[in-house]
Design an enzyme around this catalytic site. Sequence first.
Site, PDB file in Angstrom:
ATOM      1  N   ARG A  58      46.520  45.972  26.369  1.00 57.99           N
ATOM      2  CA  ARG A  58      47.199  45.875  25.071  1.00 57.99           C
ATOM      3  C   ARG A  58      46.782  46.967  24.093  1.00 57.99           C
ATOM      4  NH1 ARG A  58      47.765  39.603  23.415  1.00 57.99           N
ATOM      5  NH2 ARG A  58      49.121  38.970  25.106  1.00 57.99           N
ATOM      6  N   ASP A 169      52.413  33.701   9.708  1.00 52.53           N
ATOM      7  CA  ASP A 169      51.725  34.256  10.879  1.00 52.53           C
ATOM      8  C   ASP A 169      50.827  35.402  10.404  1.00 52.53           C
ATOM      9  OD1 ASP A 169      52.387  33.959  14.131  1.00 52.53           O
ATOM     10  OD2 ASP A 169      51.361  35.816  13.568  1.00 52.53           O
TER      11      ASP A 169
HETATM   12  C1  LIG Z   1      51.586  31.751  21.067  1.00 49.54           C
HETATM   13  S1  LIG Z   1      52.184  31.984  19.427  1.00 49.54           S
HETATM   14  C2  LIG Z   1      52.791  30.341  19.063  1.00 49.54           C
HETATM   15  C3  LIG Z   1      54.131  30.390  18.376  1.00 49.54           C
HETATM   16  C4  LIG Z   1      54.758  29.009  18.112  1.00 49.54           C
HETATM   17  N1  LIG Z   1      53.919  28.229  17.254  1.00 49.54           N
HETATM   18  C5  LIG Z   1      55.041  28.291  19.399  1.00 49.54           C
HETATM   19  O1  LIG Z   1      54.346  27.335  19.738  1.00 49.54           O
HETATM   20  O2  LIG Z   1      55.967  28.699  20.110  1.00 49.54           O
HETATM   21  C6  LIG Z   1      50.654  32.034  18.483  1.00 49.54           C
HETATM   22  C7  LIG Z   1      50.810  32.703  17.123  1.00 49.54           C
HETATM   23  O3  LIG Z   1      49.627  32.455  16.352  1.00 49.54           O
HETATM   24  C8  LIG Z   1      49.374  33.593  15.560  1.00 49.54           C
HETATM   25  N2  LIG Z   1      47.956  33.608  15.133  1.00 49.54           N
HETATM   26  C9  LIG Z   1      46.859  33.801  15.899  1.00 49.54           C
HETATM   27  N3  LIG Z   1      45.748  33.778  15.136  1.00 49.54           N
HETATM   28  C10 LIG Z   1      46.152  33.554  13.869  1.00 49.54           C
HETATM   29  C11 LIG Z   1      45.460  33.420  12.623  1.00 49.54           C
HETATM   30  N4  LIG Z   1      44.133  33.528  12.536  1.00 49.54           N
HETATM   31  N5  LIG Z   1      46.205  33.197  11.511  1.00 49.54           N
HETATM   32  C12 LIG Z   1      47.554  33.096  11.589  1.00 49.54           C
HETATM   33  N6  LIG Z   1      48.263  33.224  12.731  1.00 49.54           N
HETATM   34  C13 LIG Z   1      47.570  33.444  13.857  1.00 49.54           C
HETATM   35  C14 LIG Z   1      49.736  34.750  16.470  1.00 49.54           C
HETATM   36  O4  LIG Z   1      50.008  35.937  15.764  1.00 49.54           O
HETATM   37  C15 LIG Z   1      50.944  34.203  17.230  1.00 49.54           C
HETATM   38  O5  LIG Z   1      52.166  34.628  16.678  1.00 49.54           O
END
Ligand SMILES: C[S@@+](CC[C@H](N)C(=O)[O-])C[C@H]1O[C@@H](n2cnc3c(N)ncnc32)[C@H](O)[C@@H]1O
Length: 296
Positions: A58, A169
């Site tokens: 990545r 996000d």
């Molecule tokens: C796998 S996606 C899940 C998306 C959606 N909630 C779903 O279940 O389909 C995880 C998301 O969490 C966000 N994320 C990870 N760490 C985070 C943080 N510390 N604060 C806010 N968002 C975060 C990532 O950028 C990513 O877009």
Amino acid sequence: MTAAGASATAALAGGTTAMSAAANAELTPRDFTAIAAIMQSDARIALSEAKMTLVQSRLARRLREHGLSRFSEYVQLVERDKEERGRMVVALTTNHTHFFREPHHFDHLRETLMPLLREKVSQRKPVRIWSAGSSSGEEVYTIAMCLLGADRASASWLRNADVKLLATDISPPVVEAVRRAWYPENAVQAIPEAYRSAWMRPADGGFVMADEARAMVTARVLNLFESWPLKAQYDAIFCRNVMIYFADDAKEELEQRFVDQLAPEGFLYIGHSERMIGPASLRMRSCGHTIYRKGE
Ligand SMILES: C[S@@+](CC[C@H](N)C(=O)[O-])C[C@H]1O[C@@H](n2cnc3c(N)ncnc32)[C@H](O)[C@@H]1O
């Protein structure tokens, strides 16, 4: 070959060399430890050594963009450059998502939560739902479509209602995608036909969400471990497939804050492989697989 052609070829060869150097750059345990420490401190994302190959692939593009061939140089760069540090965090987040993911949550929303929300709206009370870790918006727009209903007439209860959906996000590009509300054809296939024809229209080779859905949604960049500029108490919080990336202490902290942010009797929806693990779970009761309700 002309001089211009020769220099273009040389530039291309140089570019190719830089590209393959970045792709082949070795990620040493020491560099990985430094990167993992930044992820832990900035986003509370816990990277185990099993993620070394993922990190290497990545970040190859980040190295390439800076013309670097060693991860040690990249680590030095992120340690002094705040913007690149943010880009690294974004590059290492996993944004996988899709419409109607974990459909039992949306069955619960329609069957159990919506009657309560309709009741609130009929009493002219505000309704607030938060998609925390929203990725590119498929989750929040699935919620929006469930609220709007399977045909346009079914949305009449929302006319003049104070219903707001918040999508947040840590990653600016995915938040921008929520605002754009445009999805390619293959993403839209997961949406049941009735919802799709009522609330999406073809645009630019894909589909865009209807204005009624977009009008309900506000998208913001927010790191869940920073302070939340949220005044409202939430009727429901969806934080699905986000906490899996955090260590237990971070999960427990977040659970507490989510429960504090919920209205009495509000719902918390978490991802299929997750469960509440900390003391905040004592302030919630389980009411279905990965669904919790505030109140003992
Ligand atoms: C796998 S996606 C899940 C998306 C959606 N909630 C779903 O279940 O389909 C995880 C998301 O969490 C966000 N994320 C990870 N760490 C985070 C943080 N510390 N604060 C806010 N968002 C975060 C990532 O950028 C990513 O877009």
